[in-house]
Motif scaffolding. Structure first.
Motif, mmCIF file in Angstrom:
data_model
loop_
_atom_site.group_PDB
_atom_site.id
_atom_site.type_symbol
_atom_site.label_atom_id
_atom_site.label_comp_id
_atom_site.label_asym_id
_atom_site.label_seq_id
_atom_site.Cartn_x
_atom_site.Cartn_y
_atom_site.Cartn_z
ATOM 1 N N ASN A 118 -12.619 -0.773 9.594
ATOM 2 C CA ASN A 118 -11.126 -0.706 9.076
ATOM 3 C C ASN A 118 -10.603 -1.716 10.069
ATOM 4 N N ARG B 243 -16.512 8.320 8.084
ATOM 5 C CA ARG B 243 -15.344 7.858 7.479
ATOM 6 C C ARG B 243 -14.025 8.320 7.793
ATOM 7 N N ASP C 102 -10.795 7.157 6.563
ATOM 8 C CA ASP C 102 -10.524 7.490 5.235
ATOM 9 C C ASP C 102 -9.508 8.758 5.332
ATOM 10 N N GLU D 209 -6.385 10.792 5.577
ATOM 11 C CA GLU D 209 -4.757 10.332 5.437
ATOM 12 C C GLU D 209 -3.816 10.650 6.642
#
Length: 272
Positions: free
Chosen positions: A103, A255, A258, A260
């Motif tokens: 990211n 991850r 990912d 939120e």
């Protein structure tokens, strides 16, 4: 007049020989352009400090900011695994190069320099402090809006090194809703006060569990005391993060970006 001890740090007299205390700040790598440095700290371990560091960096990256994480937890690094990074850090003529997560978050950790990530780091305090300084002076971070420093628990050598060697603009204190939360927060807060570092606010991790069926919030670790503690210290509560098994699964899978975590949106907007 009492006899001069030549220790200006404990003297209030304004004599001709008074000297300003020497700054211990280390110069950043000449190719680094870092606007703000934020430490993520806690008075004890196991509260999810590294998770909060990763979430803050990821949320800032999603918001269009250039961010990095300096993993200062030398003996217990976990940031690379949270982002699924298994490659080793590289270097060139400009210095060590942080590894870039999927990211866009730039990361430097001792695990990125070890041949075997399972090898224990059995070093004494001065060596660990030296490595942390090198993560600041020898790493080419490039242009960053924010560099988050994930610190180990407590108020020992590493915290002192970070506060004295890096131009820390503020810290975020992470805690959990347990009876000793006040002591945990106070230790970190008082050290920040001693080092003249602003406390940006508190994040309570594992604050509650929300039943996916009925929506009821359950206080697994007891009633939260973070609001009272924050009020006494005069600092804001930045977020209350729930217990979420899905978050653990994403972190284990590398991850974390990912996750939120909408509870952090307001703080990230303030950083922007």
């Amino acid at each position: 007049m009492s006899e001069c001890t030549h220790d200006c740090s404990t003297c209030s007299s304004n004599c001709g020989e008074r000297k300003q205390p020497e700054s211990l700040l280390q110069p950043a790598n000449q190719y680094s352009d870092i606007k703000k440095v934020i430490g993520v700290v806690s008075g004890k371990g196991g509260v999810g400090k590294s998770l909060v560091s990763c979430l803050l960096a990821s949320k800032c990256s999603q918001a269009g900011l250039n961010v990095g994480i300096l993993d200062a937890d030398i003996t217990g690094p976990s940031v690379p695994k949270s982002f699924g990074i298994t490659s080793r850090a590289m270097q060139n003529e400009t210095g060590l190069l942080p590894t870039v997560a999927p990211n866009g978050v730039k990361i430097m950790s001792i695990n990125l320099l070890l041949e075997d990530v399972n090898s224990p780091v059995v070093w004494r305090g001065p060596v660990i402090s030296g490595v942390i300084q090198q993560f600041w002076t020898d790493v080419n971070w490039g242009e960053l809006d924010y560099l988050f420093v994930d610190m180990p628990p407590g108020t020992g050598d590493v915290a002192l090194t970070v506060f004295q060697s890096l131009p820390v603009d503020g810290i975020v204190i992470v805690s959990t809703p347990q009876d000793l939360v006040k002591m945990i927060v106070n230790k970190a807060y008082n050290m920040a006060q001693m080092m003249n570092v602003p406390v940006l606010g508190l994040v309570e991790n594992m604050s509650y569990y929300q039943c996916p069926d009925c929506g009821k919030k359950l206080n697994i670790f007891g009633e939260s005391q973070i609001d009272d503690t924050a009020r006494e210290l005069g600092v804001p509560v930045l977020a209350k993060l729930p217990i979420n098994p899905e978050v653990a699964k994403l972190v284990d899978a590398g991850r974390v970006y990912d996750v939120e975590a909408p509870e952090l949106d307001e703080f990230v907007s303030a950083l922007r």
